[in-house]
Design an enzyme around this catalytic site. Structure first.
Site: not given
Ligand code: QV4
Length: 473
Positions: A98, A148, A157, A185, A187, A191, A224, A287
């Protein structure tokens, strides 16, 4: 694309979160294969940006599609897939396409790639600004376009409507199919636009017949999509062309076991509750996301209730069951077991089959792996003889293959119930194992009429009792 291609006599997927490829190969050979597990969901395989202190979530920030992560190299990955297939266990990869990374100064990847993230330049693919949506934050889940076309947590994105982007993604997927993977899967599927995903999946190769897949077999795709019913985007936009994660499953069961609903209502559990059709649903209690910071979801930390929920899931025919296998953590960012320079430290295996070195390995808990055996024994049967006490004591059988009882009430479960099993003496697979023909747990005697006395006392270690006919393999 909804067929898992499990080897006959196998069932149940386990998410070996943050495991190394070499260790997964050993686990397939020594444990998962012999126990009859169907498959493993592995952590992302593509190169990711290195984040300070190495949190688990750095793996969700791709910097290229090279196979180089803390889990291992391309060679190690290939070797793992081959060995797991030979052990009768399928591999499903968590694919992240994504987005790429968020903004990082001097971004460096686990395979040596660099990126100029502020300028959307990822030479390791290569991608440039042209391949991405214009930067905007996701801040309105009532607006499908926002969800999206904007950035999830600042992650750049990709625009999957672009032919060039589709080609890079399809090449990435085809390469993992080539080495014998059974599916993936997707991810953050919510989106991405369903039309784009449909095109991408349709261009992916058939499974590689050298790894004992039937000719013409399609990869299993599970997407997902988190849909609790209150947003613009629905799970029903995705399930016609692949399976979808059914997030309501874990929350409903967690609520019931936490006293916010009654187990008796689960007599018609499944589509009647507004869940996806069974074939289309991947189900799980927790999960890797929901086990962190979602206090309403049961996890290994509330082990008695958790084992009851997992046992119900594995005993019940609805959905494709996935078991979470965790490392111990006490905060969202807590990293997996690792050494001072960031190498992952693999679990050790204790004599009682459980794990050490900071790994929980729920899949190695007796109550869990024995319920995988139950699921194999009960394959292709329905729920029959539902019984409940009007509250939280329930029981049901699966054809004449298995019988389970759960005590979610605060008082003892003591009932004479019809089990539908052949007369005989059975060993409860929750409280013990059958070892050298001796049952180390409770025994249950099924009489000539198929009835048995079932007892689950509130002060017992577990709130479940389960018996089943022998699995022949
Ligand atoms: C931070 C701020 C943002 C800001 C950004 C600026 O929070 O507001 O815009 O900095 O650069 C990490 C950090 C997060 C940080 C981001 C970017 O935790 O704070 O943003 O990196 O640097 C996992 C973690 C996220 C992590 C991400 C990438 O859960 O915390 O973000 O990996 O490292 C929704 C979606 C669903 C998603 C779910 C978590 O619909 O799709 O949220 N689930 C999947 C995965 C999940 C993963 C992602 C998607 C992203 O299962 O594990 O997120 O690939 O519900």
């Amino acid at each position: 694309q909804k067929d898992l291609h499990y080897v006959p006599g196998h069932n149940g997927m386990v998410h070996l979160f943050e495991w190394k490829w070499g260790k997964i190969a050993e686990e397939c050979e020594n444990f998962l294969g012999p126990m009859g597990f169907g498959g493993v969901q592995v952590s992302p395989i593509q190169e990711n940006v290195i984040v300070k202190n190495r949190p688990w979530w750095e793996r969700y920030q791709p910097i290229s599609y090279k196979w180089a992560t803390r889990s291992g190299t391309a060679e190690e990955f290939k070797d793992m897939v081959r060995r797991c297939n030979n052990a009768g266990v399928r591999i499903y990869v968590d694919v992240v396409f994504n987005h790429m990374t968020g903004n990082h100064k001097n971004a460096k990847g686990t395979g040596g790639s660099t990126a100029d993230t502020q300028n959307f330049n990822y030479p390791g693919v290569p991608y440039s600004g042209f391949d991405f949506h214009v930067s905007c934050p996701i801040n309105n889940y009532q607006d499908a376009g926002n969800v999206r076309n904007c950035e999830l947590s600042g992650l750049h994105d990709l625009d999957q409507s672009k032919e060039y982007v589709r080609e890079k993604i399809v090449n990435f997927l085809n390469k993992i199919i080539d080495v014998g993977v059974a599916g993936y899967r997707v991810d953050a599927a919510k989106h991405m636009w369903p039309e784009d995903l449909k095109v991408i999946y349709s261009r992916v190769k058939n499974l590689n017949p050298e790894h004992n897949f039937p000719s013409g077999a399609r990869p299993y795709v599970f997407q997902e999509v988190i849909d609790y019913g209150s947003e613009a985007i629905s799970k029903y936009e995705y399930n016609s062309f692949g399976a979808v994660t059914e997030f309501r499953y874990g929350i409903e069961l967690s609520n019931a076991l936490n006293g916010k609903n009654q187990l008796k209502w689960f007599s018609n559990w499944g589509e009647a509750w507004g869940l996806l059709p069974s074939q289309d649903a991947v189900v799980f209690i927790d999960n890797h996301d929901t086990q962190r910071g979602h206090p309403e979801i049961l996890t290994y930390k509330s082990s008695k209730k958790y084992k009851m929920a997992v046992a119900f899931m594995l005993a019940h025919p609805y959905g494709t069951a996935r078991i979470m296998s965790s490392f111990a953590f006490d905060s969202f960012d807590a990293n997996p077991p690792q050494d001072s320079i960031g190498n992952l430290i693999s679990p050790t295996i204790n004599s009682d089959k459980t794990c050490g070195n900071g790994w929980i390995c729920e899949h190695r808990w007796r109550q869990v792996y024995n319920m995988v055996r139950f699921r194999i024994a009960a394959n292709n049967t329905d729920v029959n003889n539902w019984w409940d006490n009007g509250q939280n004591q329930i029981a049901f059988s699966r054809g004449n293959a298995g019988f389970i009882a759960i005590n979610g009430d605060g008082h003892d479960f003591k009932q004479h119930l019809y089990t539908s099993l052949q007369p005989g003496i059975y060993c409860d697979v929750i409280s013990g194992n059958l070892e050298n023909n001796v049952c180390t747990g409770k025994t249950v005697t099924v009489d000539q009429n198929g009835k048995a006395y079932i007892e689950i006392l509130v002060n017992e270690e577990d709130g479940v009792l389960a018996i089943h006919r022998q699995v022949n393999n």
